[in-house]
Design an enzyme around this catalytic site. Structure first.
Site, short mmCIF file in Angstrom:
data_model
loop_
_atom_site.label_atom_id
_atom_site.label_comp_id
_atom_site.label_asym_id
_atom_site.label_seq_id
_atom_site.Cartn_x
_atom_site.Cartn_y
_atom_site.Cartn_z
N ALA A 72 -1.70 4.15 0.76
CA ALA A 72 0.15 3.82 0.28
C ALA A 72 0.86 2.79 1.09
O ALA A 72 1.51 1.74 0.84
CB ALA A 72 1.11 4.85 -0.18
N ASN A 102 -8.01 -2.80 11.84
CA ASN A 102 -6.30 -2.43 11.69
C ASN A 102 -6.12 -3.42 12.79
O ASN A 102 -4.67 -3.93 12.76
CB ASN A 102 -6.01 -1.99 11.38
CG ASN A 102 -6.55 -0.68 13.14
OD1 ASN A 102 -7.98 -0.05 12.75
ND2 ASN A 102 -6.27 0.31 13.89
N SER A 152 -5.90 8.61 6.47
CA SER A 152 -6.55 9.57 7.69
C SER A 152 -7.00 10.92 7.09
O SER A 152 -8.65 11.08 7.09
CB SER A 152 -5.42 10.32 8.79
OG SER A 152 -4.68 9.18 9.66
N CYS A 165 -1.16 4.41 17.49
CA CYS A 165 -1.20 5.33 17.65
C CYS A 165 -1.99 5.12 20.07
O CYS A 165 -2.00 6.15 19.98
CB CYS A 165 -2.31 6.34 16.97
SG CYS A 165 -2.93 5.80 15.65
C1 LIG Z 1 -3.27 3.32 9.07
C2 LIG Z 1 -4.77 3.50 8.87
C3 LIG Z 1 -4.99 4.51 8.82
C4 LIG Z 1 -4.42 5.71 8.61
O1 LIG Z 1 -4.35 5.50 7.36
P1 LIG Z 1 -3.17 6.83 8.00
O2 LIG Z 1 -2.24 6.35 5.94
O3 LIG Z 1 -1.37 6.17 8.25
O4 LIG Z 1 -2.88 7.79 7.58
C5 LIG Z 1 -7.04 5.21 8.85
N1 LIG Z 1 -7.81 2.95 8.75
C6 LIG Z 1 -6.68 1.77 8.87
C7 LIG Z 1 -8.02 1.09 8.94
C8 LIG Z 1 -5.85 2.21 8.95
O5 LIG Z 1 -4.92 0.74 9.16
#
Ligand SMILES: *Cc1c(COP(=O)(O)O)cnc(C)c1O
Length: 391
Positions: free
Chosen positions: A198, A149, A70, A323
């Site tokens: 990560a 995602n 994020s 989320c």
């Molecule tokens: C999980 C995810 C994020 C956010 O990553 P975080 O490390 O949890 O903040 C952003 N973009 C996509 C496509 C994700 O799957």
């Protein structure tokens, strides 16, 4: 327990845990200190940076460690917008981005920027033609995710990036889901910024990075001591960064084999579930997708109820994105595909990771039809459909 929510987060690999633990115990030095304890921490951070850079065919100076995906997305979008605000105030993204991108764009709209949200087709693809038409004289940045995602669809970032390059517009991609699953060579890709995290590839939570093409200027989100080339102040998360580095090493050793295996398991779920459960829609693109993400809409019942039913059988799954669970609105991604609310509410995502086995898939294929049948017996939507003779 059967863990099928690897798109939300993954288990920390035991080798990653092993690698990072010393930095939570004896190796507690501040990498910015000049004595040996600090210098060892600095070397560990820089080794991780080199590992990540080599994996992407990038230069180590182009890797900025962040507090996750994020933050990397926010740094890319707000960092570029802040530098280029006098050049132009138009940004282009898609309707199916992660909230880290969508809400960063919304924040910029409140700050005087204009944002175009490109629609997607029924499989979740952004059309390069639509991007070409949306590019304007004051467009400064295009941000389109590599892989989605929720539905796994892989966007044509080569074509989209090439269009941006023709017009001299910067292109950012959120590669949080695809990193480690699809080959990424930033020397060959027409991309300027790329975000990863990560904990989506068996590393620790709260650490990620933004790759920033050399020569590109950004303003930081966090000001302070000037760490990470002034782009991310604050004492480095040494243990997290070391864990991230080890997780990337594991990707270079076994990432391709893991991706092949988890894709085979995902393909099996996507073909077998609609055979065993009537009135199921597979969501996302049939081919251009991450096959480790199997996504469905199961008609006439609620996704949340399916999750509870599976949980009672020891299976961890997801409906929409982590989320949005807990909210009554169906996922913005499924609505963007053109699915009606009623169908989008029945969404189920099973996402596979390194540890999943064939036997676990057998178990899911055994349990899911029973869970769905039980829920439908109690569902007024199902009763109505039966009365109308639709099922
Ligand atoms: C999980 C995810 C994020 C956010 O990553 P975080 O490390 O949890 O903040 C952003 N973009 C996509 C496509 C994700 O799957």
């Amino acid at each position: 327990m059967i863990y099928l929510d690897n798109a939300a987060t993954t288990a920390v690999d035991p080798e990653v845990r092993e690698a990072l633990l010393p930095y939570l115990t004896d190796e507690y030095g501040n990498p910015n200190s000049i004595y040996e304890l600090g210098r060892r921490a600095r070397r560990a951070v820089e080794r991780s940076r080199e590992t990540v850079a080599a994996y992407l065919k990038a230069d180590p100076s182009e890797i900025i460690f962040t507090g996750g995906g994020s933050e990397a997305d926010n740094l890319a979008i707000k960092g570029v917008a802040s530098v280029l605000r006098d050049k132009g105030r138009h940004i282009i993204t898609s309707t199916i981005e992660h909230h880290a991108v969508l809400h960063a764009c919304k924040a910029l709209e409140r700050d005087g920027f204009r944002v175009t949200y490109l629609p997607v087709d029924e499989h979740g693809l952004v059309s390069p033609e639509a991007l070409r038409e949306a590019l304007a004289d004051d467009t400064i940045l295009v941000t389109i995710m590599h892989a989605n995602n929720e539905i796994g669809t892989v966007e044509p970032i080569e074509e989209l990036g090439a269009l941006c390059r023709e017009r001299g517009v910067l292109f950012h991609t959120d590669a949080v889901q695809s990193f480690g699953k699809l080959p990424l060579d930033v020397k060959a890709l027409p991309v300027d910024l790329l975000a990863a995290s990560a904990h989506k590839f068996h590393g620790p939570k709260g650490v990620g990075f933004l790759w920033v093409r050399r020569g590109l200027r950004l303003h930081p989100l966090i000001d302070g001591g000037g760490q990470e080339r002034g782009l991310r102040s604050g004492t480095e998360n040494v243990a997290g960064i070391v864990g991230l580095g080890r997780a990337v090493e594991l990707l270079s050793q076994q990432g391709a084999a893991d991706a092949e295996r988890t894709s085979a398991l995902g393909r099996r779920l996507m073909s077998a579930i609609p055979e065993r459960v009537p009135h199921v829609i597979v969501t996302g693109h049939p081919d251009q997708r991450l096959h480790n993400i199997a996504s469905f809409c199961i008609r006439f019942i609620e996704g949340e109820a399916i999750l509870l039913g599976l949980d009672a059988e020891g299976i961890c799954a997801s409906s929409g994105s982590a989320c949005t669970s807990g909210s009554l609105e169906p996922s913005h991604v499924l609505l963007a595909l053109g699915l009606p609310h009623e169908i989008a509410h029945g969404s189920l995502r099973l996402s596979l990771g390194r540890e999943n086995t064939e036997a676990e898939i057998d178990q899911v294929l055994e349990v899911l039809p029973k869970v769905v049948a039980r829920l439908r017996e109690m569902s007024p939507l199902w009763t109505d459909a039966r009365r109308r003779g639709e099922v």
